[in-house]
Design a protein around this motif. Structure first.
Motif, PDB file in Angstrom:
ATOM      1  N   GLU A   1      37.085  49.293  37.328  1.00 36.48           N
ATOM      2  CA  GLU A   1      38.499  49.273  37.756  1.00 36.48           C
ATOM      3  C   GLU A   1      38.883  47.855  38.171  1.00 36.48           C
ATOM      4  OE1 GLU A   1      38.469  52.204  40.834  1.00 36.48           O
ATOM      5  OE2 GLU A   1      38.525  53.885  39.431  1.00 36.48           O
ATOM      6  N   PHE A   2      37.970  47.187  38.881  1.00 35.06           N
ATOM      7  CA  PHE A   2      38.215  45.781  39.268  1.00 35.06           C
ATOM      8  C   PHE A   2      38.389  44.910  38.020  1.00 35.06           C
ATOM      9  CE2 PHE A   2      36.305  41.575  39.554  1.00 35.06           C
ATOM     10  CZ  PHE A   2      37.060  40.985  40.546  1.00 35.06           C
ATOM     11  N   VAL A   3      37.482  45.068  37.057  1.00 36.20           N
ATOM     12  CA  VAL A   3      37.573  44.262  35.818  1.00 36.20           C
ATOM     13  C   VAL A   3      38.934  44.475  35.160  1.00 36.20           C
ATOM     14  CG1 VAL A   3      36.643  43.979  33.480  1.00 36.20           C
ATOM     15  CG2 VAL A   3      35.067  44.253  35.427  1.00 36.20           C
ATOM     16  N   ASN A   4      39.364  45.735  35.046  1.00 36.96           N
ATOM     17  CA  ASN A   4      40.637  46.016  34.373  1.00 36.96           C
ATOM     18  C   ASN A   4      41.833  45.452  35.152  1.00 36.96           C
ATOM     19  OD1 ASN A   4      39.366  47.235  32.278  1.00 36.96           O
ATOM     20  ND2 ASN A   4      39.984  49.319  32.765  1.00 36.96           N
ATOM     21  N   LEU A   5      41.757  45.483  36.474  1.00 32.73           N
ATOM     22  CA  LEU A   5      42.838  44.881  37.271  1.00 32.73           C
ATOM     23  C   LEU A   5      42.915  43.380  37.012  1.00 32.73           C
ATOM     24  CD1 LEU A   5      42.432  46.647  40.750  1.00 32.73           C
ATOM     25  CD2 LEU A   5      44.464  46.725  39.280  1.00 32.73           C
ATOM     26  N   GLU A   6      41.775  42.745  36.951  1.00 36.33           N
ATOM     27  CA  GLU A   6      41.739  41.302  36.668  1.00 36.33           C
ATOM     28  C   GLU A   6      42.274  41.015  35.267  1.00 36.33           C
ATOM     29  OE1 GLU A   6      41.293  40.384  40.014  1.00 36.33           O
ATOM     30  OE2 GLU A   6      40.431  38.647  39.008  1.00 36.33           O
ATOM     31  N   VAL A   7      41.894  41.839  34.283  1.00 35.87           N
ATOM     32  CA  VAL A   7      42.402  41.652  32.917  1.00 35.87           C
ATOM     33  C   VAL A   7      43.918  41.821  32.889  1.00 35.87           C
ATOM     34  CG1 VAL A   7      42.421  42.635  30.576  1.00 35.87           C
ATOM     35  CG2 VAL A   7      40.237  42.336  31.782  1.00 35.87           C
ATOM     36  N   ALA A   8      44.420  42.842  33.568  1.00 38.12           N
ATOM     37  CA  ALA A   8      45.875  43.111  33.562  1.00 38.12           C
ATOM     38  C   ALA A   8      46.660  41.896  34.031  1.00 38.12           C
ATOM     39  CB  ALA A   8      46.184  44.323  34.421  1.00 38.12           C
TER      40      ALA A   8
ATOM     41  N   THR B   1      36.220  36.974  37.034  1.00 37.10           N
ATOM     42  CA  THR B   1      37.480  36.320  37.402  1.00 37.10           C
ATOM     43  C   THR B   1      37.534  34.905  36.825  1.00 37.10           C
ATOM     44  OG1 THR B   1      37.500  37.626  39.422  1.00 37.10           O
ATOM     45  CG2 THR B   1      38.953  35.716  39.363  1.00 37.10           C
ATOM     46  N   GLY B   2      36.402  34.196  36.908  1.00 33.53           N
ATOM     47  CA  GLY B   2      36.350  32.824  36.384  1.00 33.53           C
ATOM     48  C   GLY B   2      36.625  32.776  34.890  1.00 33.53           C
ATOM     49  N   ILE B   3      36.010  33.681  34.139  1.00 35.25           N
ATOM     50  CA  ILE B   3      36.231  33.729  32.679  1.00 35.25           C
ATOM     51  C   ILE B   3      37.707  34.006  32.380  1.00 35.25           C
ATOM     52  CG2 ILE B   3      35.803  35.127  30.602  1.00 35.25           C
ATOM     53  CD1 ILE B   3      32.903  35.554  31.714  1.00 35.25           C
ATOM     54  N   LEU B   4      38.269  34.978  33.068  1.00 40.55           N
ATOM     55  CA  LEU B   4      39.637  35.398  32.748  1.00 40.55           C
ATOM     56  C   LEU B   4      40.662  34.324  33.114  1.00 40.55           C
ATOM     57  CD1 LEU B   4      39.387  39.152  33.756  1.00 40.55           C
ATOM     58  CD2 LEU B   4      39.526  38.219  31.442  1.00 40.55           C
ATOM     59  N   LYS B   5      40.312  33.448  34.044  1.00 40.60           N
ATOM     60  CA  LYS B   5      41.253  32.390  34.461  1.00 40.60           C
ATOM     61  C   LYS B   5      41.205  31.176  33.545  1.00 40.60           C
ATOM     62  CE  LYS B   5      41.852  33.059  39.418  1.00 40.60           C
ATOM     63  NZ  LYS B   5      41.179  32.840  40.698  1.00 40.60           N
ATOM     64  N   ASN B   6      40.268  31.143  32.603  1.00 43.66           N
ATOM     65  CA  ASN B   6      40.076  29.958  31.764  1.00 43.66           C
ATOM     66  C   ASN B   6      41.146  29.883  30.666  1.00 43.66           C
ATOM     67  OD1 ASN B   6      39.278  27.909  30.117  1.00 43.66           O
ATOM     68  ND2 ASN B   6      37.172  28.626  29.863  1.00 43.66           N
TER      69      ASN B   6
END
Ligand code: SME
Length: 151
Positions: free
Chosen positions: A141-148, A11-16
């Motif tokens: 599935e969690f990773v993909n939801l965060e990416v979406a 989540t931290g990486i994707l929010k950067n």
């Protein structure tokens, strides 16, 4: 457990927002490959524009010949059509499989949905036979939801 402990990092990486989306996806690939013992190649494929094919956006692991995969071909191309998780405990037992490396024993592909549409997937190869469980499915599935959320 390890997969759970990686969630905040994903989540931290994707929010950067200082990084491009592709850079963030690449960092997620590296995080997963480097921290999960049975993840030996991690990549994201997305639908290639209007074409009925997948295009590799970024990955961590050895180079692959399969940068473009027509819908229906291989494990990835089947998931593009089925919209369902595909866990392959033994790649040799699959007829419709595209080999990336002779070392690969197993594979998991989880579709990535945006507004209910299957727009891509995360693909993981493993050199270990039959290593994937429901824990991997739920985590990816969690990773993909965060990416979406950032697409
Ligand atoms: N094995 C995949 C092709 C992609 S590579 O694993 C990177 C498949 O059968 O679709």
């Amino acid at each position: 457990m390890l997969l759970e402990s990686l969630k905040p990092e994903v989540t931290g990486i994707l929010k950067n927002e200082d990084l491009s989306i592709t850079e963030r996806l690449h960092m997620v690939c590296q995080l997963l490959k480097n921290n999960v013992e049975h993840y030996d190649w991690v990549g994201f494929y997305f639908k290639n524009g209007d074409k009925e094919e997948l295009k590799l956006r970024t990955y961590s692991g050895i180079e692959t010949d399969h940068e473009i995969i027509p819908f229906g071909k291989g494990i990835c191309g089947q998931v593009a059509i089925s919209n369902e998780n595909f866990v392959v405990p033994d790649v040799q037992a699959q007829d419709n499989y595209l080999s990336c490396s002779i070392n690969v024993k197993s594979e998991i592909v989880i579709p990535l949905f945006k507004n209910g549409e299957n727009i891509g997937q995360i693909d993981i190869d493993s050199d270990t036979p039959d290593p994937f469980s429901e824990k991997d499915e739920r985590f990816l599935e969690f990773v993909n939801l965060e990416v979406a959320k950032i697409l």
